[in-house]
Structure formats: C-alpha cells, structure tokens
Scaffold this motif. Structure first.
Motif, PDB file in Angstrom:
ATOM      1  N   VAL A   1       0.853  -1.228   0.012  1.00  0.00           N
ATOM      2  CA  VAL A   1      -0.017  -0.053  -0.023  1.00  0.00           C
ATOM      3  C   VAL A   1       0.895   1.163   0.084  1.00  0.00           C
ATOM      4  CG1 VAL A   1      -1.873   1.125   1.323  1.00  0.00           C
ATOM      5  CG2 VAL A   1      -1.838  -1.070   1.401  1.00  0.00           C
ATOM      6  N   PRO A   2       1.136   1.836  -1.234  1.00  0.00           N
ATOM      7  CA  PRO A   2       2.209   2.849  -1.208  1.00  0.00           C
ATOM      8  C   PRO A   2       1.779   4.129  -0.264  1.00  0.00           C
ATOM      9  CG  PRO A   2       1.272   2.288  -3.241  1.00  0.00           C
ATOM     10  CD  PRO A   2       0.268   1.639  -2.559  1.00  0.00           C
ATOM     11  N   GLU A   3       2.762   4.751  -0.117  1.00  0.00           N
ATOM     12  CA  GLU A   3       2.691   6.059   0.688  1.00  0.00           C
ATOM     13  C   GLU A   3       1.771   6.908   0.037  1.00  0.00           C
ATOM     14  OE1 GLU A   3       6.562   7.719   1.198  1.00  0.00           O
ATOM     15  OE2 GLU A   3       5.943   8.970   3.056  1.00  0.00           O
ATOM     16  N   GLY A   4       0.901   7.785   0.682  1.00  0.00           N
ATOM     17  CA  GLY A   4       0.155   8.786   0.342  1.00  0.00           C
ATOM     18  C   GLY A   4      -1.238   8.355  -0.395  1.00  0.00           C
ATOM     19  N   ARG A   5      -1.760   7.301  -0.307  1.00  0.00           N
ATOM     20  CA  ARG A   5      -2.955   6.880  -0.657  1.00  0.00           C
ATOM     21  C   ARG A   5      -3.043   7.060  -2.104  1.00  0.00           C
ATOM     22  NH1 ARG A   5      -4.864  11.511   3.022  1.00  0.00           N
ATOM     23  NH2 ARG A   5      -4.350  10.515   4.854  1.00  0.00           N
ATOM     24  N   ARG A   6      -2.326   6.332  -2.786  1.00  0.00           N
ATOM     25  CA  ARG A   6      -2.495   6.190  -4.412  1.00  0.00           C
ATOM     26  C   ARG A   6      -3.663   5.243  -4.608  1.00  0.00           C
ATOM     27  NH1 ARG A   6       1.982   8.399  -6.436  1.00  0.00           N
ATOM     28  NH2 ARG A   6       3.772   8.972  -5.003  1.00  0.00           N
TER      29      ARG A   6
ATOM     30  N   GLY B   1      -9.168   9.676   5.130  1.00  0.00           N
ATOM     31  CA  GLY B   1      -9.266   8.334   5.761  1.00  0.00           C
ATOM     32  C   GLY B   1      -9.940   7.319   4.951  1.00  0.00           C
ATOM     33  N   GLU B   2     -10.909   7.564   4.327  1.00  0.00           N
ATOM     34  CA  GLU B   2     -11.581   6.731   3.543  1.00  0.00           C
ATOM     35  C   GLU B   2     -10.607   6.180   2.203  1.00  0.00           C
ATOM     36  OE1 GLU B   2     -15.881   8.460   4.161  1.00  0.00           O
ATOM     37  OE2 GLU B   2     -14.888   9.316   2.406  1.00  0.00           O
ATOM     38  N   GLN B   3      -9.856   7.281   1.818  1.00  0.00           N
ATOM     39  CA  GLN B   3      -8.813   6.636   0.677  1.00  0.00           C
ATOM     40  C   GLN B   3      -7.976   5.703   1.042  1.00  0.00           C
ATOM     41  OE1 GLN B   3      -7.463   9.835  -1.727  1.00  0.00           O
ATOM     42  NE2 GLN B   3      -9.220  11.106  -1.924  1.00  0.00           N
ATOM     43  N   GLN B   4      -7.475   5.907   2.502  1.00  0.00           N
ATOM     44  CA  GLN B   4      -6.455   5.181   3.096  1.00  0.00           C
ATOM     45  C   GLN B   4      -7.107   3.772   3.176  1.00  0.00           C
ATOM     46  OE1 GLN B   4      -3.070   5.779   3.859  1.00  0.00           O
ATOM     47  NE2 GLN B   4      -3.218   3.779   3.664  1.00  0.00           N
ATOM     48  N   MET B   5      -8.453   3.719   3.699  1.00  0.00           N
ATOM     49  CA  MET B   5      -9.155   2.429   3.739  1.00  0.00           C
ATOM     50  C   MET B   5      -9.317   1.890   2.360  1.00  0.00           C
ATOM     51  SD  MET B   5     -11.970   3.051   6.480  1.00  0.00           S
ATOM     52  CE  MET B   5     -12.208   4.680   7.365  1.00  0.00           C
ATOM     53  N   LEU B   6      -9.465   2.395   1.563  1.00  0.00           N
ATOM     54  CA  LEU B   6      -9.746   1.864  -0.155  1.00  0.00           C
ATOM     55  C   LEU B   6      -8.263   1.248  -0.388  1.00  0.00           C
ATOM     56  CD1 LEU B   6     -11.498   1.380  -2.635  1.00  0.00           C
ATOM     57  CD2 LEU B   6     -10.831   3.762  -3.145  1.00  0.00           C
ATOM     58  N   ALA B   7      -7.389   2.018   0.018  1.00  0.00           N
ATOM     59  CA  ALA B   7      -6.017   1.626  -0.491  1.00  0.00           C
ATOM     60  C   ALA B   7      -5.712   0.338   0.069  1.00  0.00           C
ATOM     61  CB  ALA B   7      -4.915   2.725  -0.399  1.00  0.00           C
ATOM     62  N   ILE B   8      -5.924   0.230   1.365  1.00  0.00           N
ATOM     63  CA  ILE B   8      -5.705  -1.177   2.164  1.00  0.00           C
ATOM     64  C   ILE B   8      -6.494  -2.139   1.593  1.00  0.00           C
ATOM     65  CG2 ILE B   8      -5.472  -2.046   4.296  1.00  0.00           C
ATOM     66  CD1 ILE B   8      -4.835   0.607   5.731  1.00  0.00           C
ATOM     67  N   GLY B   9      -7.843  -1.845   1.385  1.00  0.00           N
ATOM     68  CA  GLY B   9      -8.880  -2.770   0.905  1.00  0.00           C
ATOM     69  C   GLY B   9      -8.400  -3.072  -0.548  1.00  0.00           C
ATOM     70  N   ARG B  10      -7.891  -2.279  -1.090  1.00  0.00           N
ATOM     71  CA  ARG B  10      -7.490  -2.775  -2.753  1.00  0.00           C
ATOM     72  C   ARG B  10      -6.477  -3.728  -2.792  1.00  0.00           C
ATOM     73  NH1 ARG B  10      -5.567   2.019  -6.033  1.00  0.00           N
ATOM     74  NH2 ARG B  10      -3.662   1.452  -4.856  1.00  0.00           N
TER      75      ARG B  10
ATOM     76  N   GLY C   1      -1.618  11.729   8.277  1.00  0.00           N
ATOM     77  CA  GLY C   1      -2.721  12.783   8.117  1.00  0.00           C
ATOM     78  C   GLY C   1      -4.101  12.667   8.540  1.00  0.00           C
ATOM     79  N   LEU C   2      -4.258  11.315   9.452  1.00  0.00           N
ATOM     80  CA  LEU C   2      -5.622  11.137   9.950  1.00  0.00           C
ATOM     81  C   LEU C   2      -5.870  11.599  11.391  1.00  0.00           C
ATOM     82  CD1 LEU C   2      -5.843   7.096   8.629  1.00  0.00           C
ATOM     83  CD2 LEU C   2      -6.362   9.449   7.623  1.00  0.00           C
ATOM     84  N   ALA C   3      -7.222  11.848  11.663  1.00  0.00           N
ATOM     85  CA  ALA C   3      -7.376  12.168  13.109  1.00  0.00           C
ATOM     86  C   ALA C   3      -7.147  11.065  14.036  1.00  0.00           C
ATOM     87  CB  ALA C   3      -8.761  12.456  12.919  1.00  0.00           C
ATOM     88  N   PRO C   4      -6.925  11.664  15.286  1.00  0.00           N
ATOM     89  CA  PRO C   4      -6.512  10.462  16.378  1.00  0.00           C
ATOM     90  C   PRO C   4      -7.386   9.097  16.206  1.00  0.00           C
ATOM     91  CG  PRO C   4      -5.924  12.579  16.986  1.00  0.00           C
ATOM     92  CD  PRO C   4      -6.649  12.803  15.659  1.00  0.00           C
ATOM     93  N   ILE C   5      -8.804   9.391  16.171  1.00  0.00           N
ATOM     94  CA  ILE C   5      -9.466   8.359  16.444  1.00  0.00           C
ATOM     95  C   ILE C   5      -9.532   7.657  15.240  1.00  0.00           C
ATOM     96  CG2 ILE C   5     -11.533   9.852  15.120  1.00  0.00           C
ATOM     97  CD1 ILE C   5     -13.397   8.007  17.311  1.00  0.00           C
ATOM     98  N   MET C   6      -9.276   8.008  13.930  1.00  0.00           N
ATOM     99  CA  MET C   6      -9.146   7.229  12.659  1.00  0.00           C
ATOM    100  C   MET C   6      -7.866   6.426  12.867  1.00  0.00           C
ATOM    101  SD  MET C   6     -11.460   7.149  10.431  1.00  0.00           S
ATOM    102  CE  MET C   6     -10.410   6.321   9.155  1.00  0.00           C
ATOM    103  N   VAL C   7      -6.951   6.981  13.314  1.00  0.00           N
ATOM    104  CA  VAL C   7      -5.556   6.284  13.832  1.00  0.00           C
ATOM    105  C   VAL C   7      -5.781   5.188  14.393  1.00  0.00           C
ATOM    106  CG1 VAL C   7      -3.132   6.530  14.409  1.00  0.00           C
ATOM    107  CG2 VAL C   7      -4.247   8.267  13.493  1.00  0.00           C
ATOM    108  N   SER C   8      -6.422   5.094  15.426  1.00  0.00           N
ATOM    109  CA  SER C   8      -6.535   4.046  16.290  1.00  0.00           C
ATOM    110  C   SER C   8      -7.569   3.092  15.648  1.00  0.00           C
ATOM    111  CB  SER C   8      -7.295   4.261  17.605  1.00  0.00           C
ATOM    112  OG  SER C   8      -8.437   5.033  17.694  1.00  0.00           O
TER     113      SER C   8
END
Ligand code: ATP
Ligand code: MG
Lengths: 374, 237
Positions: free
Chosen positions: B81-86, B141-150, B167-174
């Motif tokens: 999962v590349p850096e920066g939500r590709r 945050g959703e893009q990050q989830m999508l990148a991991i999901g992909r 770049g995620l809010a603390p709650i998203m980080v956890s």
C-alpha cells in the motif's frame, strides 16, 4: 522561485517546457512554426495536467447530453443510419470531406488509445500515419501489391514502428516522452523528404492504385465512402472491446496512477507497449486508406500540424472516450470546411472556439472515459 | 518468510540504504520506524521491486526477489500500500477494489471475488456504503481504507503498509491500527512503516529502527518501547 515550486505548479511547468522546446526548435524552423509549437505545447500540456488534476478542482458545471436512456441507446443506430444515407443526397465535395473525416476518425481512435486511455502524450502521431501511407504507396507502385494484401502489411509495419519507438521512449515519463515523440515525427518526415530512391523525396509518389472489390476498382466516391465507413465502425467496435477487457483496465489504471497500477501487479511497461502498438496500428490503416484515396502521397501531408490536429480532435471530443474521438474528428474535420466562407478568419475562429471549449468544458464534448459495463 | 540481507539501494549517486538486514516471520507484525528521510519508503520500494538494490539479497519464502519486476512480486503474494493513498481517483470505490484483484484474474461474479470483497467490506463498512463514489472524492481516511482494501483484494501473504496513519485524525488512527491487527489475525503477515511509533510498536511483535540509512536497533515491540534512545528520539518522552 525554486525548482520544486516550478515542478508543483502545472501551468508554470507547461509554460517553461513549451518555451524551452520552442527555443530548441528555432534553429530548424522559422519563427512562425516555433511560435505555433509553443502555443500548441502550452495548451496541450496544461489541458492534460488540468484533466489530471480535475478531482482537485471544484466540480465543473456539467452539460447534460441526451440523458434519457432510450435516447442514449438509440443514438448509435440512428447515427449509423444517417451516415449510411449521406451518399444519397450529398454532393461529391461534401462526400470527399466526409471521407477525410472518416480517416481522421481512425487516427483519432488510434491516438486516443495512447493519450486518452494510457495517458502517454504523443506529439508525433502523424509519423505513423505517414508510415502506413508510404508502406502502401511503395509496395503498390514498386511491387504491384494489392490493396487488401497491403492492409495488414501497412498496419503491421506501422505497429512495429510504434513498438520500435516505444521501447526506448517509454523509459521517459510525461512531458519528456512528448518531446521524444515530437522529434520522431520530424525525423520520419525528414527521412521521407530525403530518401529519394525509395520515397521520391518532396515530389512524393504518384499513381497509387485504388482498392478493388471482386476485381473491379472502386472508382466512385460513394463506394470509397462506404469502405472508410466500414473501417471506422470495425475499429470502433474492436477498440471498445479491448477498452473493456483486462488490457483496457490496465491502460486506464496506468493513466490514473502509475505507481498504484504497479502496486496491484500490473506490468506497466508491457501495457504501455501494447497501447503504442495498438494505437499506431490504426494510424497504419488510416494511412493506407489515405494514400489509396489520394493516389498520391508526399511528406507535406504529414507535418507536425497534422499531429496537432489529431491531438486536438481527441481533446475536443473528450480524452479517453472512444465515441469522443469519433465526434472530435468529425467536428474538427468539418468545421474548417464549413467556415470556408470567411476564408482568412477561419483558423482564428477555430482557435477561439477551441480555447473557449477548453475553458468551459475542459473534459471535452463527450467528457472523459466512458465506463464499460462489466 | 521475508529476508533482507545487507541491502543497499541508491537513487543515482545518493545511497539511500547502506546495508539493511530485516527478517519477517510468518504471521508477524513487524514495524519499521525512523525519522523523515531515513529510508523507510525506500526499503519497501526495494522489496516490491520498484527500486533495484545495488547489492545484498531479498528472499521471500526461500525465493530471491532481487531481479523480479514489481508485477511478479505481487504475484508471489507481496502487496504494497504505497505512501500517500495512491488510489485511482476517477474510478469508483468498487472499480478500485476490482482493480486490486487484477493479478488474480477474477471475474467480478466469481465466488472467490465476492468472498474477498465481503471481507474488505466487513473490515471497512464505510466502503460498502460508497461503492459508486469516485475514489478521488473520498475523504483522506476513506482513501486510506480503500488503498488497504484494494491491496487485500489480491489475497496477499505479506502486506507492506507505508504510513497508513499519515494525516488521519487520532480516532481514525486507532481505527486503522485496530484493522491492521484484524487483518493480521486473518493470516496476513504485515510489515508496517510508521511515524506514529508508539502505536506501531504496541501493535507489533518486533520492530526495527532505521537511522542514517542503516538499522540502528531492533527488538520486540515491548523492548523498543522501553528503550531510552527510542523514547528520546521517537516517542517524545
Ligand atoms: N526519487 C528520489 N531521488 C533521489 N533521492 C530520493 C528519492 N526518493 C527518496 N530519496 C532520498 O532518499 C532518502 C530516503 O527516502 P525515503 O523516502 O525512503 O524516506 P522515508 O524514511 O520514507 O521518509 P518519510 O518518513 O519522510 O517518508 C531521503 O534522503 C530522500 O531524500
Ligand atoms: Mg516514506
């Protein structure tokens, strides 16, 4: 301003690259063509980078086209019927224009595979058009080869030349690739101009045979019109098929984000090569149709302006949209003819129309890529 | 499972890695921490074959990855999962996920594909609500989830994550960290690069500290958390 800032600002970057190339071009050409090169590069590079950054911009006003579903599904057969009917009521002059617009459709369809689907800017596409046209001109006049035998030969040789350019050029990215393809276009034209033994230099090759069907040569313009028409329809169907296959998805993912594409296991080099081979293949077909229609080819028909015209067609129609390429080719091939009344102003009007289109509808008339339903 | 031995990678004349040794065992979560520019991303890119090492060797399940192109590495079961939500901005969420299964040659109807996509949706329920939305219009945050999901759509054995909490809010980080744990529990080995050292070390079995282009420290997550140097440099204590 430091380098990083220049790199980040797309407009500034396009400006610098265009200026740089125009200055490099100056010793080989006159001031006018350098200025044209500058303007074209600048518009194309900024258009492409703005399309790439589109999602970062506030959403643009959408022009709704034929929205109801039945209209959309009916527009294709209706369009085909109208095109089939043209020869019955159009004068030869207009038929001639339509045949040329059909040839441009093939060119636009081919270039759209490279620039529109895969995102590889190519500024020398006319070179492949030329290779296709000259292949037939040479094998027909020197060896007497028949049109139908020469079709696969021309297309094949053109596709091979596309691969030959792509193998070294694909090591470069983005704007640099554009400059190399631009150079390739000029080299091919210069070779055609100077290789007297083979190409007869600037005088061109005359006496190229028209194709024949069942032993009778196609003489009448309306027969030729149908021939070109069939090629365009076949090309559109095949290209749409490929676009909706795994290959097409790989192309689009490379354009969307190359690093992401390789991170999901796409062999980006291979698919870029495919795009070049497949795109230039159609330029070869367009070339053989052109030389067999004109019965004459000369290097003059394959200048840099020709490459620019084809590129404008796909930008006007909507980069990455197969139907857009057809629409763009149709409009840009016909518009200059319709503006003939105003002779000296027509290029100006055309230019203004293009600039306005880019301002108000940067994604082109039919918009970006059209989804396949899987 | 994955073994890097004295890997050296450079960008032109600049050496970015000066002999890195990392070992990842099956089912582990390994984290790689280090300051900006330490070479963490370079390490992951070298593993995925996007960068070629000058010397040293990388083996995965006993097979050398050293001269493999990136797409073959993916086929071996390593997804990055590349850096920066590709993500692919103009493809929908669903299309992005479908593209993730590209290397498996799935048709969208096959049960295998459905299985995978259901797994992704149960990890990231937001994605299920947004299947038709363009990737580029998702929140960060959703893009990050999508990148991991992909990346998960390709059934990876080893998942390489480059700063998933960036770049995620603390709650998203956890939330992301919790999900990484869940993914690991389903049998995916994880190599995690993080700036958020505390959370990453807590989550990981073992960690490596990358400093000045070499591995300076390594040990279990627990040990590193209590190491004085690590505390000073990366935990801000
Ligand atoms: N394409 C490149 N060309 C030249 N140097 C590069 C390139 N990419 C990275 N570097 C350099 O290599 C070094 C390591 O970079 P890398 O991206 O691996 O750092 P990182 O540990 O991931 O940092 P961060 O935490 O900021 O992401 C840095 O000094 C960086 O400037
Ligand atoms: Mg990094």
């Amino acid at each position: 301003m430091n380098y990083a800032a220049v790199k980040r600002h797309p407009l500034l970057r396009s400006l610098l690259i265009s200026l740089f190339s125009a200055i490099l071009f100056l010793p080989f050409k006159d001031l006018k063509s350098s200025a044209i090169l500058f303007a074209v590069l600048f518009i194309c590079l900024s258009a492409i980078s703005s399309v790439k950054n589109l999602q970062a911009l506030p959403s643009l006003p959408k022009i709704k086209l034929a929205h109801p579903r039945f209209l959309r599904s009916a527009s294709m057969p209706a369009g085909i019927i109208i095109f089939l009917a043209f020869p019955f009521f159009l004068k030869d002059y207009y038929l001639d224009v339509l045949i040329m617009s059909g040839i441009y459709m093939l060119l636009a369809l081919g270039l759209n595979i490279i620039v529109g689907f895969t995102g590889l800017l190519n500024l020398g596409f006319a070179a492949f058009y030329a290779i296709g046209a000259y292949t037939y001109a040479i094998v027909n006049t020197k060896l007497g080869m028949d049109f139908w035998v020469a079709v696969p030969l021309s297309a094949g040789i053109t596709a091979l030349s596309g691969i030959a350019l792509a193998i070294p050029a694909l090591r470069l990215r983005g704007d640099y690739l554009a400059i190399v393809t631009l150079g390739f276009g000029e080299i091919v034209r210069l070779v055609l101009n100077n290789w007297d033994n083979l190409t007869n230099g600037p005088n061109g090759i005359t006496g190229i045979a028209r194709p024949s069907i069942f032993g009778t040569a196609i003489g009448k313009l309306n027969m030729y019109y149908y021939l070109v028409f069939i090629f365009v329809v076949i090309a559109a169907i095949i290209i749409r098929r490929v676009e909706c296959s795994r290959i097409g998805r790989a192309w689009i993912s490379i354009k969307e984000n190359e690093i992401a594409a390789s991170s999901i296991g796409i062999n980006t080099t291979k698919y870029k090569l495919y795009a070049f081979a497949f795109g230039t293949f159609w330029a070869g077909i367009a070339g053989i149709l052109f030389s067999s229609k004109m019965q004459f080819v000369s290097p003059e028909s394959f200048t840099f302006m020709e490459s620019v015209l084809i590129l404008s067609m796909i930008i006007v129609g909507g980069l990455g949209n197969t139907y857009g390429a057809i629409a763009g080719a149709f409009i840009l091939a016909l518009l200059p003819e319709m503006l003939r009344e105003v002779q000296s102003y027509r290029m100006l009007i055309l230019g203004i129309a293009l600039v306005l289109l880019m301002i108000f509808r940067p994604q082109g008339i039919l918009g970006g890529f059209k989804r396949c339903t899987f | 499972m994955l073994n890097l031995s004295s890997i050296q990678t450079s960008y032109g004349h600049i050496k970015a890695l000066k002999g890195i040794d990392i070992e990842v065992e099956k089912d582990e979560i390994i984290c790689l921490i280090g300051s900006n520019g330490a070479g963490k991303t370079t390490t992951l890119l070298t593993i995925s074959g996007i960068l070629k090492p000058d010397s040293g060797d990388i083996t995965f399940e006993g097979e050398s990855l050293k001269n493999m192109p990136p797409h073959t590495v993916v086929n071996k079961g390593i997804c990055q999962v590349p850096e920066g939500r590709r993500i692919f901005p103009r493809l929908t969420v669903l299309e992005n996920l479908e593209m993730g299964a590209y290397s498996l040659n799935f048709k969208s109807q096959t049960s295998n594909f459905k299985n995978n996509i259901e797994k992704v949706f149960s990890l990231f329920p937001v994605l299920k609500e947004r299947t038709k939305q363009m990737g580029g219009t998702l929140s960060g945050g959703e893009q990050q989830m999508l990148a991991i999901g992909r990346a998960l759509m390709a059934n990876p054995k080893l998942l390489l994550l480059d700063e998933p909490s960036l770049g995620l809010a603390p709650i998203m980080v956890s939330k992301i960290f919790k999900t990484i744990k869940e993914i690991n529990e389903e049998g995916v080995t994880i190599l995690l690069v993080e700036q958020n050292a505390k959370a990453a070390l807590r989550l990981s079995n073992r960690g490596y500290v990358l400093e000045n282009e070499v591995i300076k420290l390594s040990g279990t997550g627990e040990n590193l958390l209590h190491n004085e140097d690590v505390k000073k440099a990366y935990l801000g204590e």
